[in-house]
Design a protein around this motif. Structure first.
Motif, PDB file in Angstrom:
ATOM      1  N   ARG A  20      -0.400   4.047   0.494  1.00  0.00           N
ATOM      2  CA  ARG A  20      -0.317   4.822   1.739  1.00  0.00           C
ATOM      3  C   ARG A  20      -1.247   4.783   2.677  1.00  0.00           C
ATOM      4  O   ARG A  20      -2.889   4.463   2.465  1.00  0.00           O
ATOM      5  CB  ARG A  20      -1.068   6.021   1.740  1.00  0.00           C
ATOM      6  N   ASP A  21      -0.633   3.835   3.945  1.00  0.00           N
ATOM      7  CA  ASP A  21      -1.885   2.583   4.834  1.00  0.00           C
ATOM      8  C   ASP A  21      -2.858   3.355   5.785  1.00  0.00           C
ATOM      9  O   ASP A  21      -2.936   4.731   6.173  1.00  0.00           O
ATOM     10  CB  ASP A  21      -0.664   2.030   5.722  1.00  0.00           C
ATOM     11  N   ASN A  22      -3.927   3.060   5.046  1.00  0.00           N
ATOM     12  CA  ASN A  22      -5.178   3.513   6.033  1.00  0.00           C
ATOM     13  C   ASN A  22      -5.264   4.068   7.701  1.00  0.00           C
ATOM     14  O   ASN A  22      -5.411   5.305   8.373  1.00  0.00           O
ATOM     15  CB  ASN A  22      -6.724   2.941   5.879  1.00  0.00           C
ATOM     16  N   LYS A  77       0.804  -1.039  -0.243  1.00  0.00           N
ATOM     17  CA  LYS A  77       0.169   0.178   0.211  1.00  0.00           C
ATOM     18  C   LYS A  77       1.041   0.845   0.085  1.00  0.00           C
ATOM     19  O   LYS A  77       1.783   1.148   0.671  1.00  0.00           O
ATOM     20  CB  LYS A  77      -1.081   0.477   1.660  1.00  0.00           C
ATOM     21  N   TYR A 107       1.020  -4.858   3.570  1.00  0.00           N
ATOM     22  CA  TYR A 107       0.453  -4.682   5.053  1.00  0.00           C
ATOM     23  C   TYR A 107      -0.416  -6.244   4.972  1.00  0.00           C
ATOM     24  O   TYR A 107      -0.581  -7.183   3.379  1.00  0.00           O
ATOM     25  CB  TYR A 107      -0.229  -4.270   5.040  1.00  0.00           C
ATOM     26  N   ASN A 108      -1.773  -6.240   5.402  1.00  0.00           N
ATOM     27  CA  ASN A 108      -2.725  -7.632   5.215  1.00  0.00           C
ATOM     28  C   ASN A 108      -2.138  -8.906   4.662  1.00  0.00           C
ATOM     29  O   ASN A 108      -2.706  -9.096   3.420  1.00  0.00           O
ATOM     30  CB  ASN A 108      -3.904  -6.667   3.971  1.00  0.00           C
TER      31      ASN A 108
END
Length: 208
Positions: free
Chosen positions: A163-165, A161, A173-174
């Motif tokens: 830009r991670d939320n 990502k 991530y994830n």
């Protein structure tokens, strides 16, 4: 009066149609829910696996009864070992590879493996961008733990990502189960195996 009766009939019909539609949708959802869930795909053992930040090529799996690539074992233990050629696909050195492989169907003393280079051996090294290294995942097992002749290893990948939320920073991530690779598991005899995973003659083991 007739308008009122007709309005009531229309209301009953509409309500009845809505109930039937709701029951129909619920039945479909129940039918789909009853279908068996699809598991992760079976990955070819001789293929290169693209797993997010890592490019993987499984080499071999075996059980060792002495030190394997310098990893110490407690008395009465043996080790399940997975050797894999691993390439860092990112632009910076990284060592976030601990959860990439997980053996299925084996009782582990510790789910977190010890990971070493096979050429040094160096424990948990950072892998540099674009440089392929052969790594050994080592899981200590109880001496009487049953290990099948072939074993499935789950492969975990991650999503990049920009830009991670949550943190607002780029990264991987994830984590998710990309698939499963099944390999034959050989039994490496103690005789002739030294602490570095080489034969007593000083030549590398030919391997299972």
């Amino acid at each position: 009066m007739f308008k009122t009766a007709r309005s009531k009939v229309q209301t009953w019909i509409t309500a009845g149609a809505g109930t039937i539609a709701a029951l129909f949708v619920a039945g479909l959802m129940g039918a789909f829910g009853a279908l068996p869930a699809h598991g992760p795909p079976q990955l070819p053992p001789d293929a290169v696996i693209e797993a997010g930040r890592w490019r993987l090529q499984p080499v071999r799996a075996y059980v060792g009864h002495a030190r394997v690539h310098g990893v110490p074992l407690k008395p009465g233990q043996k080790a399940l070992v997975l050797e894999v050629d691993m390439t860092n696909r990112t632009a910076q050195s990284d060592k976030g590879y601990f959860n990439v492989f997980a053996p299925d169907g084996v009782i582990l003393s510790d789910p977190v493996p010890m990971i070493v280079l096979t050429r040094d051996p160096t424990m948990t090294p950072e892998l540099h961008p674009g440089m392929t290294e052969r790594m050994a995942y080592v899981w200590p097992l109880a001496g009487d733990a049953a290990v099948p002749a072939s074993l499935a290893f789950g492969v975990t990948a991650e999503i990049f990502k920009p830009r991670d939320n949550l943190y607002g920073t780029p990264g991987w991530y994830n984590p998710y189960r990309l698939g499963t690779v099944t390999l034959p598991v050989a039994d490496l005899p103690t005789a002739g195996q030294s602490q570095s995973g080489q034969s007593q003659s000083g030549q590398p083991e030919s391997g299972p």
